[in-house]
Design a protein around this motif. Structure first.
Motif, mmCIF file in Angstrom:
data_model
loop_
_atom_site.group_PDB
_atom_site.id
_atom_site.type_symbol
_atom_site.label_atom_id
_atom_site.label_comp_id
_atom_site.label_asym_id
_atom_site.label_seq_id
_atom_site.Cartn_x
_atom_site.Cartn_y
_atom_site.Cartn_z
ATOM 1 N N LYS A 235 40.547 60.463 17.209
ATOM 2 C CA LYS A 235 39.729 59.254 17.249
ATOM 3 C C LYS A 235 39.310 58.915 18.674
ATOM 4 O O LYS A 235 38.279 58.276 18.888
ATOM 5 C CB LYS A 235 40.498 58.081 16.634
ATOM 6 N N ARG A 236 40.121 59.336 19.635
ATOM 7 C CA ARG A 236 39.830 59.027 21.039
ATOM 8 C C ARG A 236 38.919 60.062 21.695
ATOM 9 O O ARG A 236 38.280 59.790 22.715
ATOM 10 C CB ARG A 236 41.135 58.949 21.842
ATOM 11 N N ILE A 237 38.892 61.268 21.139
ATOM 12 C CA ILE A 237 38.137 62.369 21.720
ATOM 13 C C ILE A 237 36.828 62.567 20.966
ATOM 14 O O ILE A 237 36.809 62.580 19.740
ATOM 15 C CB ILE A 237 38.973 63.670 21.688
ATOM 16 N N SER A 238 35.756 62.725 21.704
ATOM 17 C CA SER A 238 34.460 62.953 21.083
ATOM 18 C C SER A 238 34.459 64.294 20.344
ATOM 19 O O SER A 238 35.015 65.276 20.841
ATOM 20 C CB SER A 238 33.368 62.961 22.148
ATOM 21 N N PRO A 239 33.834 64.370 19.175
ATOM 22 C CA PRO A 239 33.770 65.634 18.426
ATOM 23 C C PRO A 239 33.118 66.775 19.207
ATOM 24 O O PRO A 239 33.343 67.942 18.909
ATOM 25 C CB PRO A 239 32.930 65.267 17.198
ATOM 26 N N SER A 240 32.322 66.425 20.230
ATOM 27 C CA SER A 240 31.648 67.456 21.035
ATOM 28 C C SER A 240 32.406 67.818 22.305
ATOM 29 O O SER A 240 31.992 68.703 23.050
ATOM 30 C CB SER A 240 30.238 66.983 21.410
ATOM 31 N N ASP A 241 33.527 67.135 22.559
ATOM 32 C CA ASP A 241 34.297 67.365 23.790
ATOM 33 C C ASP A 241 35.274 68.516 23.568
ATOM 34 O O ASP A 241 36.427 68.324 23.193
ATOM 35 C CB ASP A 241 35.042 66.086 24.179
ATOM 36 N N SER A 242 34.811 69.726 23.828
ATOM 37 C CA SER A 242 35.632 70.913 23.563
ATOM 38 C C SER A 242 36.831 71.009 24.498
ATOM 39 O O SER A 242 37.904 71.477 24.093
ATOM 40 C CB SER A 242 34.784 72.172 23.686
ATOM 41 N N ILE A 243 36.685 70.577 25.750
ATOM 42 C CA ILE A 243 37.769 70.701 26.724
ATOM 43 C C ILE A 243 38.971 69.851 26.317
ATOM 44 O O ILE A 243 40.111 70.325 26.262
ATOM 45 C CB ILE A 243 37.278 70.314 28.133
ATOM 46 N N ARG A 244 38.727 68.582 25.992
ATOM 47 C CA ARG A 244 39.838 67.708 25.617
ATOM 48 C C ARG A 244 40.398 68.070 24.243
ATOM 49 O O ARG A 244 41.582 67.890 23.977
ATOM 50 C CB ARG A 244 39.390 66.242 25.656
ATOM 51 N N THR A 245 39.524 68.580 23.375
ATOM 52 C CA THR A 245 39.990 69.018 22.055
ATOM 53 C C THR A 245 40.984 70.170 22.191
ATOM 54 O O THR A 245 42.073 70.138 21.608
ATOM 55 C CB THR A 245 38.802 69.472 21.180
ATOM 56 N N ILE A 246 40.605 71.179 22.981
ATOM 57 C CA ILE A 246 41.478 72.338 23.181
ATOM 58 C C ILE A 246 42.765 71.924 23.876
ATOM 59 O O ILE A 246 43.862 72.390 23.535
ATOM 60 C CB ILE A 246 40.762 73.425 24.004
ATOM 61 N N ARG A 247 42.663 71.036 24.841
ATOM 62 C CA ARG A 247 43.860 70.587 25.553
ATOM 63 C C ARG A 247 44.832 69.898 24.601
ATOM 64 O O ARG A 247 46.055 70.141 24.635
ATOM 65 C CB ARG A 247 43.482 69.633 26.694
ATOM 66 N N ALA A 248 44.321 69.029 23.750
ATOM 67 C CA ALA A 248 45.179 68.324 22.802
ATOM 68 C C ALA A 248 45.821 69.304 21.819
ATOM 69 O O ALA A 248 46.996 69.165 21.460
ATOM 70 C CB ALA A 248 44.370 67.269 22.046
ATOM 71 N N LEU A 249 45.060 70.312 21.411
ATOM 72 C CA LEU A 249 45.599 71.302 20.482
ATOM 73 C C LEU A 249 46.691 72.146 21.127
ATOM 74 O O LEU A 249 47.726 72.416 20.519
ATOM 75 C CB LEU A 249 44.468 72.214 19.976
ATOM 76 N N GLU A 250 46.470 72.559 22.373
ATOM 77 C CA GLU A 250 47.473 73.415 23.000
ATOM 78 C C GLU A 250 48.757 72.644 23.311
ATOM 79 O O GLU A 250 49.851 73.209 23.261
ATOM 80 C CB GLU A 250 46.927 74.102 24.251
ATOM 81 N N VAL A 251 48.657 71.346 23.608
ATOM 82 C CA VAL A 251 49.859 70.535 23.794
ATOM 83 C C VAL A 251 50.634 70.454 22.487
ATOM 84 O O VAL A 251 51.866 70.585 22.466
ATOM 85 C CB VAL A 251 49.501 69.117 24.302
ATOM 86 N N PHE A 252 49.899 70.268 21.395
ATOM 87 C CA PHE A 252 50.563 70.185 20.089
ATOM 88 C C PHE A 252 51.268 71.494 19.747
ATOM 89 O O PHE A 252 52.430 71.505 19.329
ATOM 90 C CB PHE A 252 49.551 69.831 19.003
ATOM 91 N N TYR A 253 50.564 72.608 19.912
ATOM 92 C CA TYR A 253 51.159 73.895 19.543
ATOM 93 C C TYR A 253 52.266 74.326 20.508
ATOM 94 O O TYR A 253 53.179 75.064 20.125
ATOM 95 C CB TYR A 253 50.069 74.966 19.473
ATOM 96 N N ALA A 254 52.206 73.874 21.762
ATOM 97 C CA ALA A 254 53.225 74.255 22.739
ATOM 98 C C ALA A 254 54.491 73.415 22.611
ATOM 99 O O ALA A 254 55.599 73.888 22.885
ATOM 100 C CB ALA A 254 52.666 74.138 24.156
ATOM 101 N N THR A 255 54.338 72.160 22.191
ATOM 102 C CA THR A 255 55.485 71.247 22.160
ATOM 103 C C THR A 255 55.886 70.816 20.754
ATOM 104 O O THR A 255 57.000 70.325 20.556
ATOM 105 C CB THR A 255 55.185 69.975 22.975
ATOM 106 N N GLY A 256 54.969 70.976 19.802
ATOM 107 C CA GLY A 256 55.240 70.492 18.452
ATOM 108 C C GLY A 256 55.025 69.002 18.315
ATOM 109 O O GLY A 256 55.298 68.413 17.268
ATOM 110 N N LYS A 257 54.529 68.375 19.397
ATOM 111 C CA LYS A 257 54.303 66.935 19.384
ATOM 112 C C LYS A 257 52.849 66.649 19.758
ATOM 113 O O LYS A 257 52.284 67.312 20.627
ATOM 114 C CB LYS A 257 55.230 66.225 20.379
#
Length: 304
Positions: A153-175
């Motif tokens: 909800k905080r990240i724009s659907p077109s913001d690929s950089i922040r999207t990928i960053r949020a995904l990699e934090v989730f997959y790296a930490t499980g949180k």
């Protein structure tokens, strides 16, 4: 002038892009004999000057700036990295004086310093990013909506950089990155000064046009020569459109139009962030410098 207070005072000049933060920060720095500490997430990179509206060499002569040009564009700075660098820089400032001045529009960078935010120390995950490269931004964003709906909800659907960053934090930490823990808030006396001029969209349009006239396409070519076409930061506002000009998929007028629209949308998100996450004193458009000086003097207690 004699400053009576000895506890740290942090002055923050915040607001949406193109609102006049750089000029006001320099004027305040000169008035109170301070340095300016950058809190813009793209101005930390070397060689990205025109497209980020980084203070010019002449402006940097008027006031010393810290936390700009601290990394190569192919060496991504995370919020955790920035927080560490900024804290060290501010600590050195407080050894010399009890006041520091921050200026910029990256809300998360500011939050990491003033609110005790504890960002995850997760370095870029190369293997994950390679996998995400094979997915479209639409697919990645849908995945983020499942993994971390709050961040989505905080990240724009077109913001690929922040999207990928949020995904990699989730997959790296499980949180989810939205579940960041907070530490004890710094014991600073915080003065937040907000700029939100009524003619913001006119300012954005003028600055966008000036960026292209002043060499944004040439700057983008230099970045491509040094770091290649796949540099993630070339997907950000201005650089992506300049890249499209170089590739021949956009005309200059089309690039200016799209950059202007993307910047306006970004400014809307910044306004929402500062409205929901901060409580600045919003300055009037007539004389923001005079109003700022009065507000600061009331807090720090000056005598001449």
């Amino acid at each position: 002038m004699v400053i009576r207070k000895i506890e740290p005072v942090v002055i923050v000049v915040l607001g949406p892009t193109a609102s006049g933060k750089t000029n006001l920060a320099i004027e305040l720095a000169n008035h109170f004999q301070l340095d300016v500490h950058n809190i813009d997430s793209r101005q930390v990179y070397k060689g990205m000057d025109i497209g980020t509206a980084k203070p010019t060499k002449d402006q940097q002569k008027l006031a010393k700036h810290f936390l700009i040009d601290i990394s190569e564009p192919n060496n991504r700075i995370t919020v955790h990295d920035f927080q560490r660098e900024a804290k060290e820089c501010l600590a050195k400032t407080f050894q010399k004086q009890s006041i520091a001045l921050l200026a910029g529009g990256s809300g998360l960078y500011l939050k990491s310093l003033t609110s005790g935010l504890k960002p995850p120390a997760v370095p870029p995950q190369k293997q994950l990013r390679e996998q995400f490269k094979h997915k479209s931004q639409v697919e990645c964003y849908k995945l983020l909506q499942i993994c971390d709906p709050i961040s989505a909800k905080r990240i724009s659907p077109s913001d690929s950089i922040r999207t990928i960053r949020a995904l990699e934090v989730f997959y790296a930490t499980g949180k989810p990155i939205s579940a960041l823990k907070t530490m004890k808030r710094p014991s600073w006396n915080l003065i937040e000064l907000g700029l939100n001029p009524e003619d913001l969209y006119e300012r954005i349009a003028k600055r966008t046009k000036n960026m292209y006239q002043n060499g944004l396409v040439e700057e983008t070519k230099e970045l491509i020569i040094k770091y290649g076409y796949e540099l993630p930061l070339l997907k950000t506002i201005g650089y992506n459109e300049a890249l499209c000009i170089i590739k021949g998929s956009l005309s200059l007028s089309e690039a200016i139009f799209i950059t202007n629209q993307r910047t306006r949308n970004f400014a809307k998100r910044q306004r929402t962030w500062f409205k929901n996450q901060h409580s600045p004193k919003w300055l009037n458009d007539q004389n923001p410098l005079k109003e700022s000086i009065t507000l600061i003097q009331e807090v720090i207690g000056l005598t001449k």
